[in-house]
Design a protein around this motif. Structure first.
Motif, PDB file in Angstrom:
ATOM      1  N   GLU A  60       0.818  -1.212   0.000  1.00 52.14           N
ATOM      2  CA  GLU A  60       0.000   0.000   0.000  1.00 52.14           C
ATOM      3  C   GLU A  60       0.854   1.266   0.000  1.00 52.14           C
ATOM      4  O   GLU A  60       1.979   1.276   0.501  1.00 52.14           O
ATOM      5  N   VAL A  77      -3.600   3.655  -1.855  1.00 49.80           N
ATOM      6  CA  VAL A  77      -3.471   2.845  -3.061  1.00 49.80           C
ATOM      7  C   VAL A  77      -3.046   1.456  -2.606  1.00 49.80           C
ATOM      8  O   VAL A  77      -2.109   1.320  -1.820  1.00 49.80           O
ATOM      9  N   TYR A  79      -1.596  -1.863  -4.260  1.00 47.77           N
ATOM     10  CA  TYR A  79      -1.023  -2.374  -5.512  1.00 47.77           C
ATOM     11  C   TYR A  79      -1.456  -3.814  -5.745  1.00 47.77           C
ATOM     12  O   TYR A  79      -1.450  -4.630  -4.826  1.00 47.77           O
ATOM     13  N   GLY A  90      -3.644  -1.182  -9.520  1.00 51.49           N
ATOM     14  CA  GLY A  90      -4.031  -1.116  -8.120  1.00 51.49           C
ATOM     15  C   GLY A  90      -5.374  -0.452  -7.960  1.00 51.49           C
ATOM     16  O   GLY A  90      -6.002  -0.030  -8.936  1.00 51.49           O
ATOM     17  N   THR A  91      -5.817  -0.394  -6.715  1.00 50.57           N
ATOM     18  CA  THR A  91      -7.040   0.328  -6.396  1.00 50.57           C
ATOM     19  C   THR A  91      -6.684   1.544  -5.556  1.00 50.57           C
ATOM     20  O   THR A  91      -5.689   1.544  -4.823  1.00 50.57           O
ATOM     21  N   ASP A  92      -7.498   2.570  -5.683  1.00 51.90           N
ATOM     22  CA  ASP A  92      -7.268   3.841  -5.013  1.00 51.90           C
ATOM     23  C   ASP A  92      -8.585   4.283  -4.388  1.00 51.90           C
ATOM     24  O   ASP A  92      -9.645   4.072  -4.971  1.00 51.90           O
ATOM     25  N   ASP A 107     -13.877   2.489  -4.559  1.00 51.24           N
ATOM     26  CA  ASP A 107     -12.535   2.240  -5.091  1.00 51.24           C
ATOM     27  C   ASP A 107     -12.496   2.532  -6.590  1.00 51.24           C
ATOM     28  O   ASP A 107     -13.465   2.255  -7.309  1.00 51.24           O
ATOM     29  N   TRP A 110      -6.789   1.510 -11.002  1.00 53.76           N
ATOM     30  CA  TRP A 110      -5.783   2.214 -11.797  1.00 53.76           C
ATOM     31  C   TRP A 110      -4.964   1.192 -12.578  1.00 53.76           C
ATOM     32  O   TRP A 110      -4.521   0.181 -12.029  1.00 53.76           O
TER      33      TRP A 110
END
Length: 162
Positions: A60, A77, A79, A90-92, A107, A110
């Motif tokens: 993260e 974030v 990864y 990843g998600t943010d 979420d 990305w």
């Protein structure tokens, strides 16, 4: 060079494309090293400040964007995949200072891809995918495009001065 944006046909994704005048290894490092990210990620006069960072699958990046008046906005974030010098996903999400995700926002996925153009330039293509078009529109209305473009401008400046 400026950042350009493209919307997906279904309205659930936004792609940002930017070419930087620097070799791939420097651009990759700028996106994957928290000490460098802190120097360019936030649009001026804001600054980014990393609380924790682990650029590994499942790792993260917990950071705050801090305003000149002491205002803080936290994001995290997580990864998912990392293909060195090629791409990462990843998600943010917005969160609190401990990394607890916001319930107000969903979420965002990305997908960040790096292309060596062979002439000491690197193109970064960042695709953000949202659950709904409304989620995407909400982020855009908050000024995402302007802020992300300003961050890219900061990165251009940083890369030129290294």
């Amino acid at each position: 060079m400026k950042t350009t944006y493209e919307d997906s046909k279904d309205g659930k994704a936004l792609t940002a494309i930017r070419t930087f005048e620097a070799p791939l290894n420097k651009v990759w490092n700028a996106w994957t090293n928290s000490e460098v990210l802190d120097k360019w990620w936030a649009p001026k006069p804001w600054v980014a400040a990393t609380k924790r960072f682990s650029f590994t699958p499942g790792g993260e990046w917990l950071y705050a964007m801090k305003g000149p008046d002491g205002e803080e906005h936290w994001a995290i974030v997580t990864y998912k995949t990392i293909n060195p010098n090629v791409s990462f996903t990843g998600t943010d999400n917005f969160c609190d200072a401990e990394g607890n995700a916001s319930t107000e926002y969903k979420d965002t996925h990305w997908d960040v891809r790096f292309a060596d153009n062979g002439n000491n330039t690197t193109t970064v293509t960042t695709t953000l995918t949202f659950g709904t078009q409304e989620d995407k529109d909400k982020l855009v209305e908050m000024g995402f495009k302007e802020g992300f473009s300003m961050g890219h401008d900061n990165l251009d400046e940083l890369l030129k001065n290294e």
